[in-house]
Design a protein around this motif. Structure first.
Motif, PDB file in Angstrom:
ATOM      1  N   TYR A   4      84.316  19.153  28.157  1.00  0.00           N
ATOM      2  CA  TYR A   4      83.475  19.636  27.074  1.00  0.00           C
ATOM      3  C   TYR A   4      82.094  18.992  27.179  1.00  0.00           C
ATOM      4  O   TYR A   4      81.958  17.857  27.633  1.00  0.00           O
ATOM      5  CB  TYR A   4      84.110  19.311  25.713  1.00  0.00           C
ATOM      6  CG  TYR A   4      85.439  19.987  25.539  1.00  0.00           C
ATOM      7  CD1 TYR A   4      85.515  21.302  25.120  1.00  0.00           C
ATOM      8  CD2 TYR A   4      86.624  19.316  25.826  1.00  0.00           C
ATOM      9  CE1 TYR A   4      86.744  21.947  24.975  1.00  0.00           C
ATOM     10  CE2 TYR A   4      87.850  19.944  25.691  1.00  0.00           C
ATOM     11  CZ  TYR A   4      87.906  21.256  25.270  1.00  0.00           C
ATOM     12  OH  TYR A   4      89.109  21.888  25.137  1.00  0.00           O
ATOM     13  N   PHE A   5      81.087  19.726  26.731  1.00  0.00           N
ATOM     14  CA  PHE A   5      79.705  19.282  26.811  1.00  0.00           C
ATOM     15  C   PHE A   5      79.139  19.196  25.401  1.00  0.00           C
ATOM     16  O   PHE A   5      79.387  20.066  24.567  1.00  0.00           O
ATOM     17  CB  PHE A   5      78.894  20.258  27.672  1.00  0.00           C
ATOM     18  CG  PHE A   5      79.425  20.343  29.068  1.00  0.00           C
ATOM     19  CD1 PHE A   5      78.919  19.536  30.065  1.00  0.00           C
ATOM     20  CD2 PHE A   5      80.457  21.214  29.377  1.00  0.00           C
ATOM     21  CE1 PHE A   5      79.416  19.592  31.355  1.00  0.00           C
ATOM     22  CE2 PHE A   5      80.970  21.289  30.672  1.00  0.00           C
ATOM     23  CZ  PHE A   5      80.441  20.476  31.657  1.00  0.00           C
ATOM     24  N   PHE A   6      78.375  18.135  25.139  1.00  0.00           N
ATOM     25  CA  PHE A   6      77.898  17.824  23.798  1.00  0.00           C
ATOM     26  C   PHE A   6      76.370  17.819  23.792  1.00  0.00           C
ATOM     27  O   PHE A   6      75.737  16.859  24.249  1.00  0.00           O
ATOM     28  CB  PHE A   6      78.450  16.461  23.365  1.00  0.00           C
ATOM     29  CG  PHE A   6      79.950  16.418  23.358  1.00  0.00           C
ATOM     30  CD1 PHE A   6      80.665  16.643  22.192  1.00  0.00           C
ATOM     31  CD2 PHE A   6      80.661  16.178  24.526  1.00  0.00           C
ATOM     32  CE1 PHE A   6      82.047  16.626  22.185  1.00  0.00           C
ATOM     33  CE2 PHE A   6      82.052  16.146  24.529  1.00  0.00           C
ATOM     34  CZ  PHE A   6      82.744  16.376  23.357  1.00  0.00           C
ATOM     35  N   ASP A   7      75.776  18.891  23.292  1.00  0.00           N
ATOM     36  CA  ASP A   7      74.322  19.034  23.260  1.00  0.00           C
ATOM     37  C   ASP A   7      73.796  18.563  21.915  1.00  0.00           C
ATOM     38  O   ASP A   7      74.257  19.022  20.863  1.00  0.00           O
ATOM     39  CB  ASP A   7      73.921  20.489  23.487  1.00  0.00           C
ATOM     40  CG  ASP A   7      74.436  21.039  24.815  1.00  0.00           C
ATOM     41  OD1 ASP A   7      74.601  20.243  25.765  1.00  0.00           O
ATOM     42  OD2 ASP A   7      74.662  22.250  24.894  1.00  0.00           O
ATOM     43  N   LEU A   8      72.825  17.657  21.952  1.00  0.00           N
ATOM     44  CA  LEU A   8      72.246  17.084  20.744  1.00  0.00           C
ATOM     45  C   LEU A   8      70.952  17.809  20.386  1.00  0.00           C
ATOM     46  O   LEU A   8      70.130  18.084  21.260  1.00  0.00           O
ATOM     47  CB  LEU A   8      71.948  15.595  20.966  1.00  0.00           C
ATOM     48  CG  LEU A   8      71.225  14.872  19.844  1.00  0.00           C
ATOM     49  CD1 LEU A   8      72.090  14.797  18.592  1.00  0.00           C
ATOM     50  CD2 LEU A   8      70.806  13.490  20.302  1.00  0.00           C
ATOM     51  N   LEU A  21      82.566  15.580  29.181  1.00  0.00           N
ATOM     52  CA  LEU A  21      83.619  14.594  28.996  1.00  0.00           C
ATOM     53  C   LEU A  21      84.951  15.334  28.951  1.00  0.00           C
ATOM     54  O   LEU A  21      85.050  16.388  28.322  1.00  0.00           O
ATOM     55  CB  LEU A  21      83.378  13.851  27.679  1.00  0.00           C
ATOM     56  CG  LEU A  21      84.231  12.656  27.354  1.00  0.00           C
ATOM     57  CD1 LEU A  21      84.033  11.550  28.385  1.00  0.00           C
ATOM     58  CD2 LEU A  21      83.888  12.138  25.970  1.00  0.00           C
ATOM     59  N   GLU A  22      85.949  14.780  29.613  1.00  0.00           N
ATOM     60  CA  GLU A  22      87.279  15.391  29.592  1.00  0.00           C
ATOM     61  C   GLU A  22      88.057  14.884  28.390  1.00  0.00           C
ATOM     62  O   GLU A  22      88.254  13.673  28.228  1.00  0.00           O
ATOM     63  CB  GLU A  22      88.027  15.090  30.889  1.00  0.00           C
ATOM     64  CG  GLU A  22      87.457  15.832  32.073  1.00  0.00           C
ATOM     65  CD  GLU A  22      88.279  15.660  33.330  1.00  0.00           C
ATOM     66  OE1 GLU A  22      89.229  14.847  33.348  1.00  0.00           O
ATOM     67  OE2 GLU A  22      87.970  16.356  34.313  1.00  0.00           O
ATOM     68  N   LEU A  23      88.476  15.818  27.542  1.00  0.00           N
ATOM     69  CA  LEU A  23      89.232  15.493  26.335  1.00  0.00           C
ATOM     70  C   LEU A  23      90.390  16.467  26.198  1.00  0.00           C
ATOM     71  O   LEU A  23      90.350  17.571  26.738  1.00  0.00           O
ATOM     72  CB  LEU A  23      88.326  15.564  25.104  1.00  0.00           C
ATOM     73  CG  LEU A  23      87.128  14.603  25.112  1.00  0.00           C
ATOM     74  CD1 LEU A  23      86.171  14.940  23.991  1.00  0.00           C
ATOM     75  CD2 LEU A  23      87.597  13.166  25.011  1.00  0.00           C
ATOM     76  N   GLU A  24      91.398  16.061  25.428  1.00  0.00           N
ATOM     77  CA  GLU A  24      92.604  16.888  25.303  1.00  0.00           C
ATOM     78  C   GLU A  24      92.712  17.640  23.982  1.00  0.00           C
ATOM     79  O   GLU A  24      93.187  18.761  23.951  1.00  0.00           O
ATOM     80  CB  GLU A  24      93.846  16.018  25.478  1.00  0.00           C
ATOM     81  CG  GLU A  24      94.052  15.547  26.889  1.00  0.00           C
ATOM     82  CD  GLU A  24      95.387  14.858  27.084  1.00  0.00           C
ATOM     83  OE1 GLU A  24      96.347  15.185  26.356  1.00  0.00           O
ATOM     84  OE2 GLU A  24      95.465  13.999  27.961  1.00  0.00           O
ATOM     85  N   ILE A  29      87.682  15.590  20.306  1.00  0.00           N
ATOM     86  CA  ILE A  29      86.353  16.207  20.305  1.00  0.00           C
ATOM     87  C   ILE A  29      85.612  15.831  19.020  1.00  0.00           C
ATOM     88  O   ILE A  29      84.451  15.408  19.058  1.00  0.00           O
ATOM     89  CB  ILE A  29      86.455  17.739  20.453  1.00  0.00           C
ATOM     90  CG1 ILE A  29      87.016  18.096  21.828  1.00  0.00           C
ATOM     91  CG2 ILE A  29      85.096  18.405  20.233  1.00  0.00           C
ATOM     92  CD1 ILE A  29      87.437  19.546  21.974  1.00  0.00           C
ATOM     93  N   SER A  30      86.266  15.950  17.881  1.00  0.00           N
ATOM     94  CA  SER A  30      85.649  15.617  16.596  1.00  0.00           C
ATOM     95  C   SER A  30      85.229  14.153  16.534  1.00  0.00           C
ATOM     96  O   SER A  30      84.145  13.831  16.033  1.00  0.00           O
ATOM     97  CB  SER A  30      86.603  15.927  15.443  1.00  0.00           C
ATOM     98  OG  SER A  30      86.813  17.313  15.342  1.00  0.00           O
ATOM     99  N   ARG A  58      80.194  22.677  23.856  1.00  0.00           N
ATOM    100  CA  ARG A  58      80.471  23.808  24.735  1.00  0.00           C
ATOM    101  C   ARG A  58      81.672  23.489  25.611  1.00  0.00           C
ATOM    102  O   ARG A  58      81.884  22.336  25.994  1.00  0.00           O
ATOM    103  CB  ARG A  58      79.276  24.075  25.658  1.00  0.00           C
ATOM    104  CG  ARG A  58      78.018  24.487  24.972  1.00  0.00           C
ATOM    105  CD  ARG A  58      76.870  24.686  25.958  1.00  0.00           C
ATOM    106  NE  ARG A  58      76.368  23.398  26.446  1.00  0.00           N
ATOM    107  CZ  ARG A  58      76.402  22.987  27.711  1.00  0.00           C
ATOM    108  NH1 ARG A  58      76.908  23.741  28.658  1.00  0.00           N
ATOM    109  NH2 ARG A  58      75.899  21.812  28.048  1.00  0.00           N
ATOM    110  N   ASP A  59      82.443  24.523  25.962  1.00  0.00           N
ATOM    111  CA  ASP A  59      83.539  24.327  26.909  1.00  0.00           C
ATOM    112  C   ASP A  59      82.996  24.484  28.333  1.00  0.00           C
ATOM    113  O   ASP A  59      81.800  24.703  28.538  1.00  0.00           O
ATOM    114  CB  ASP A  59      84.705  25.277  26.632  1.00  0.00           C
ATOM    115  CG  ASP A  59      84.371  26.747  26.785  1.00  0.00           C
ATOM    116  OD1 ASP A  59      83.320  27.080  27.377  1.00  0.00           O
ATOM    117  OD2 ASP A  59      85.178  27.580  26.336  1.00  0.00           O
TER     118      ASP A  59
END
Length: 77
Positions: A4-8, A21-24, A29-30, A58-59
């Protein structure tokens, strides 16, 4: 695990996450979104009376799956 990608988006403009970042789980994610927003808020609230920031998640395919926002407003009276 999925990446997942985290755009600020904040007063400095958008910052696009190119690494991700790889998360399950949604919970992971939250928690990561909350950490980003709180870290940025800690820095920006020292200097500003109004702050609006958000994180778009984003995925791996680029699809937006979540948007979280944090707002701060200090009115001097």
């Amino acid at each position: 695990m999925k990446r997942y990608f985290f755009d600020l988006h904040n007063g400095d403009g958008p910052t696009t996450d190119d690494c991700g970042l790889e998360l399950e789980t949604r919970g992971e994610i939250s928690r990561h979104v909350a950490k980003i927003l709180l870290d940025v808020a800690r820095d920006e609230l020292r200097e500003q009376d109004r702050v609006l920031m958000s994180v778009t998640v984003r995925d791996a395919e680029g699809k937006t799956i979540s948007v979280a926002a944090l707002a701060f407003n200090n009115e001097w009276v």
